[in-house]
Structure formats: structure tokens, C-alpha cells
Motif scaffolding. Structure first.
Motif, PDB file in Angstrom:
ATOM      1  N   SER A   1      -5.572 -13.941  11.523  1.00 27.04           N
ATOM      2  CA  SER A   1      -6.471 -13.136  12.346  1.00 27.04           C
ATOM      3  C   SER A   1      -6.164 -11.653  12.224  1.00 27.04           C
ATOM      4  O   SER A   1      -7.047 -10.828  12.031  1.00 27.04           O
ATOM      5  N   ILE A   2      -4.878 -11.300  12.296  1.00 27.95           N
ATOM      6  CA  ILE A   2      -4.483  -9.899  12.303  1.00 27.95           C
ATOM      7  C   ILE A   2      -4.698  -9.234  10.953  1.00 27.95           C
ATOM      8  O   ILE A   2      -5.113  -8.085  10.863  1.00 27.95           O
TER       9      ILE A   2
ATOM     10  N   MET B   1      -6.739 -10.199   8.390  1.00 27.00           N
ATOM     11  CA  MET B   1      -8.006 -10.414   7.705  1.00 27.00           C
ATOM     12  C   MET B   1      -8.661  -9.094   7.330  1.00 27.00           C
ATOM     13  O   MET B   1      -9.116  -8.898   6.208  1.00 27.00           O
ATOM     14  N   GLN B   2      -8.678  -8.135   8.277  1.00 20.77           N
ATOM     15  CA  GLN B   2      -9.306  -6.847   8.006  1.00 20.77           C
ATOM     16  C   GLN B   2      -8.591  -6.120   6.878  1.00 20.77           C
ATOM     17  O   GLN B   2      -9.208  -5.494   6.031  1.00 20.77           O
ATOM     18  N   ARG B   3      -7.267  -6.220   6.860  1.00 24.19           N
ATOM     19  CA  ARG B   3      -6.507  -5.511   5.835  1.00 24.19           C
ATOM     20  C   ARG B   3      -6.770  -6.094   4.455  1.00 24.19           C
ATOM     21  O   ARG B   3      -6.887  -5.385   3.470  1.00 24.19           O
ATOM     22  N   ARG B   4      -6.876  -7.434   4.374  1.00 25.58           N
ATOM     23  CA  ARG B   4      -7.154  -8.049   3.083  1.00 25.58           C
ATOM     24  C   ARG B   4      -8.525  -7.632   2.573  1.00 25.58           C
ATOM     25  O   ARG B   4      -8.728  -7.427   1.385  1.00 25.58           O
ATOM     26  N   ASN B   5      -9.484  -7.497   3.481  1.00 25.28           N
ATOM     27  CA  ASN B   5     -10.819  -7.068   3.079  1.00 25.28           C
ATOM     28  C   ASN B   5     -10.785  -5.663   2.504  1.00 25.28           C
ATOM     29  O   ASN B   5     -11.437  -5.354   1.512  1.00 25.28           O
TER      30      ASN B   5
ATOM     31  N   VAL C   1      -6.884   5.331   0.255  1.00 28.14           N
ATOM     32  CA  VAL C   1      -6.859   3.903   0.544  1.00 28.14           C
ATOM     33  C   VAL C   1      -5.653   3.558   1.394  1.00 28.14           C
ATOM     34  O   VAL C   1      -5.733   2.771   2.337  1.00 28.14           O
ATOM     35  N   LYS C   2      -4.505   4.166   1.073  1.00 26.18           N
ATOM     36  CA  LYS C   2      -3.285   3.904   1.835  1.00 26.18           C
ATOM     37  C   LYS C   2      -3.468   4.281   3.296  1.00 26.18           C
ATOM     38  O   LYS C   2      -3.089   3.542   4.203  1.00 26.18           O
ATOM     39  N   GLU C   3      -4.077   5.439   3.545  1.00 24.79           N
ATOM     40  CA  GLU C   3      -4.288   5.871   4.917  1.00 24.79           C
ATOM     41  C   GLU C   3      -5.278   4.958   5.625  1.00 24.79           C
ATOM     42  O   GLU C   3      -5.144   4.674   6.814  1.00 24.79           O
ATOM     43  N   LYS C   4      -6.283   4.476   4.878  1.00 25.73           N
ATOM     44  CA  LYS C   4      -7.254   3.574   5.481  1.00 25.73           C
ATOM     45  C   LYS C   4      -6.574   2.278   5.910  1.00 25.73           C
ATOM     46  O   LYS C   4      -6.851   1.729   6.968  1.00 25.73           O
ATOM     47  N   GLN C   5      -5.644   1.797   5.092  1.00 29.30           N
ATOM     48  CA  GLN C   5      -4.910   0.585   5.445  1.00 29.30           C
ATOM     49  C   GLN C   5      -4.049   0.821   6.680  1.00 29.30           C
ATOM     50  O   GLN C   5      -3.959  -0.023   7.561  1.00 29.30           O
ATOM     51  N   GLN C   6      -3.410   1.969   6.735  1.00 33.96           N
ATOM     52  CA  GLN C   6      -2.543   2.257   7.864  1.00 33.96           C
ATOM     53  C   GLN C   6      -3.322   2.325   9.168  1.00 33.96           C
ATOM     54  O   GLN C   6      -2.795   2.010  10.233  1.00 33.96           O
ATOM     55  N   ASP C   7      -4.577   2.741   9.100  1.00 35.10           N
ATOM     56  CA  ASP C   7      -5.374   2.896  10.304  1.00 35.10           C
ATOM     57  C   ASP C   7      -6.169   1.644  10.661  1.00 35.10           C
ATOM     58  O   ASP C   7      -6.988   1.672  11.560  1.00 35.10           O
ATOM     59  N   THR C   8      -5.948   0.546   9.934  1.00 36.47           N
ATOM     60  CA  THR C   8      -6.632  -0.691  10.267  1.00 36.47           C
ATOM     61  C   THR C   8      -6.189  -1.169  11.645  1.00 36.47           C
ATOM     62  O   THR C   8      -5.005  -1.392  11.867  1.00 36.47           O
ATOM     63  N   PRO C   9      -7.112  -1.334  12.596  1.00 35.57           N
ATOM     64  CA  PRO C   9      -6.706  -1.709  13.956  1.00 35.57           C
ATOM     65  C   PRO C   9      -6.437  -3.194  14.090  1.00 35.57           C
ATOM     66  O   PRO C   9      -6.887  -4.003  13.285  1.00 35.57           O
TER      67      PRO C   9
ATOM     68  N   GLY D   1       2.022  -3.111   7.766  1.00 36.98           N
ATOM     69  CA  GLY D   1       0.787  -3.805   8.118  1.00 36.98           C
ATOM     70  C   GLY D   1       0.075  -3.165   9.292  1.00 36.98           C
ATOM     71  O   GLY D   1       0.530  -2.174   9.866  1.00 36.98           O
ATOM     72  N   PRO D   2      -1.061  -3.729   9.677  1.00 41.31           N
ATOM     73  CA  PRO D   2      -1.838  -3.169  10.789  1.00 41.31           C
ATOM     74  C   PRO D   2      -1.135  -3.268  12.133  1.00 41.31           C
ATOM     75  O   PRO D   2      -1.346  -2.426  13.000  1.00 41.31           O
ATOM     76  N   MET D   3      -0.292  -4.285  12.334  1.00 45.08           N
ATOM     77  CA  MET D   3       0.401  -4.402  13.614  1.00 45.08           C
ATOM     78  C   MET D   3       1.318  -3.209  13.889  1.00 45.08           C
ATOM     79  O   MET D   3       1.221  -2.578  14.952  1.00 45.08           O
ATOM     80  N   PRO D   4       2.236  -2.847  12.974  1.00 45.88           N
ATOM     81  CA  PRO D   4       3.118  -1.711  13.251  1.00 45.88           C
ATOM     82  C   PRO D   4       2.369  -0.415  13.529  1.00 45.88           C
ATOM     83  O   PRO D   4       2.757   0.351  14.421  1.00 45.88           O
TER      84      PRO D   4
END
Length: 208
Positions: free
Chosen positions: A67-68, A70-74, A92-100, A151-154
Motif C-alpha cells: 500500500s505504502i 505503490m505510488q513510488r513504484r508507479n 525524479v529523485k526529488e519527486k520520489q522523496q516527496d511521494t506522500p 522511501g516515502p515513509m521516512p
């Protein structure tokens, strides 16, 4: 408290123990409400939660991880950068870091509580109000654990600490305490927080 530091299998079993995490959080909430942040049992509860948060991102049960992340893999599949070594662009790296994270549950249970904003605010409250070094260190250490990784959690936890819960003033205070381990843990936490590019301005404005 000792069992929670027994290794990955011990952490897994304790995270899966029905009602354990909820009871620990409930007890700490009670002592904070009663203005007793220096309670010895509170220290024990926070130390257990600190240990259970260690390597949480990579030890999450598959149901939560799917669940957590899924957005990052997309994002990863849609923003591939060509090159011999598969280097991703900074954008792209910054976009991944900002994945909620997915929307928080109003009543988290069990392992869900470990990264929930309610517990993050509890840690920050103990950092600000407790005078017990072990309680301060465990609270800082739990936040350090939760903000480690890529990952998005941290990064979502980091945003909660810095922007939603205004935790930087309390963390900054810990940089000036006499206890070396508390100070060291505070520095490590700030290092994790500063890896999120969207938070660097907020951190810089604190004049740490």
C-alpha cells in the motif's frame, strides 16, 4: 524492553502482538495528559517503541508495504532515465522523496501506529517536556529510525516533524544538552530530516 532489542525476528513478533503497541501508546498518552513525562514506565514504553521502529521501512509486513510503496513504484516506472548506469535525474529523485503516504487512518491500530502522526507528536512532546535522558534519547531515536531510508515513509514522517508538528525547536534544544548520547541522536535526526530537499529551507530558517 530487552525483548524488543532481540533482533529482527523479535521485533516482528512484538509488532504482531495484538494490543501491545496500542497499549504502549495509550499509556504514554495518559502520562503526558497527567503532566508526568518523567514516569519510569513511560521511559520503558518509549524505549520499546524506539526499538520496534528500528528498520521499520524494510521490515514492514507485505500488506502494508504494498500500500505504502505503490505510488513510488508507479513513479519509478514512469520516469526512467536512460544511461549506462540507470542514473536518475535530480528532478525524479526529488519527486520520489516527496511521494506522500496514503491518507492516515483516524484510529490506527498495531504497527500502523508506529509511523502515525499521533505517535510522532507524542515523541516531540516527550522531547520537549521530559527531563529523563533515556526518554529524550529514545524519543529522538525513534524519530531517527522513522526518518532513515529513502522511501516515502521516512520523508512523510520528516515532513510531519518539520512542517506539521513544528518539531524543530524541541530538537534544536537537544543540541545544547550536556548528555552526549542525547545530543548525538539529535544530530543524527537532523541529518535525516535535512535529506528531504523540500524541508531544507525550513531547517535553515531555524538557525540550528
Amino acid at each position: 524492553r530487552n525483548m524488543s532489542s532481540a533482533g529482527p525476528e523479535g521485533r516482528k513478533k512484538m509488532r504482531e502482538c495484538d494490543g501491545l503497541i496500542d497499549s504502549l501508546v495509550y499509556y504514554i498518552q495518559g502520562t503526558i495528559a497527567d503532566h508526568e513525562p518523567n514516569d519510569k514506565a513511560t521511559e520503558n514504553c518509549v524505549c520499546i517503541l524506539h526499538n520496534l521502529s528500528y528498520q521499520l521501512e524494510i521490515e514492514l509486513p507485505e500488506s502494508y508495504a504494498q500500500s505504502i510503496y505503490m505510488q513510488r513504484r508507479n513513479i519509478s516506472s514512469n520516469d526512467k532515465t536512460p544511461g549506462c548506469f540507470g542514473t536518475r535525474s535530480r528532478k525524479v529523485k526529488e519527486k520520489q522523496q516527496d511521494t506522500p503516504l496514503p491518507e492516515e487512518k483516524s484510529n490506527p491500530r498495531g504497527v500502523e501506529s508506529l509511523w502515525h502522526s499521533t505517535l510522532i507528536r507524542i515523541y516531540l512532546s516527550l522531547i520537549a517536556k521530559s527531563t529523563r535522558n533515556y526518554t529524550q534519547e529514545a524519543s529522538l531515536g525513534a524519530l531517527q529510525n522513522l526518518t532513515a531510508g529513502s522511501g516515502p515513509m521516512p520523508f512523510a514522517v520528516a515532513r510531519t516533524v518539520v512542517q506539521k508538528a513544528n518539531g524543530l525547536p524541541s530538537i534544536r534544544t537537544m543540541l545544547h544538552v550536556s548528555h552526549p548520547t542525547v545530543k548525538k541522536t539529535a544530530v543524527s535526526l537532523l541529518r535525516n530530516l535535512s535529506r528531504n530537499t523540500s524541508l531544507q529551507t525550513d531547517i535553515g530558517e531555524q538557525r540550528l
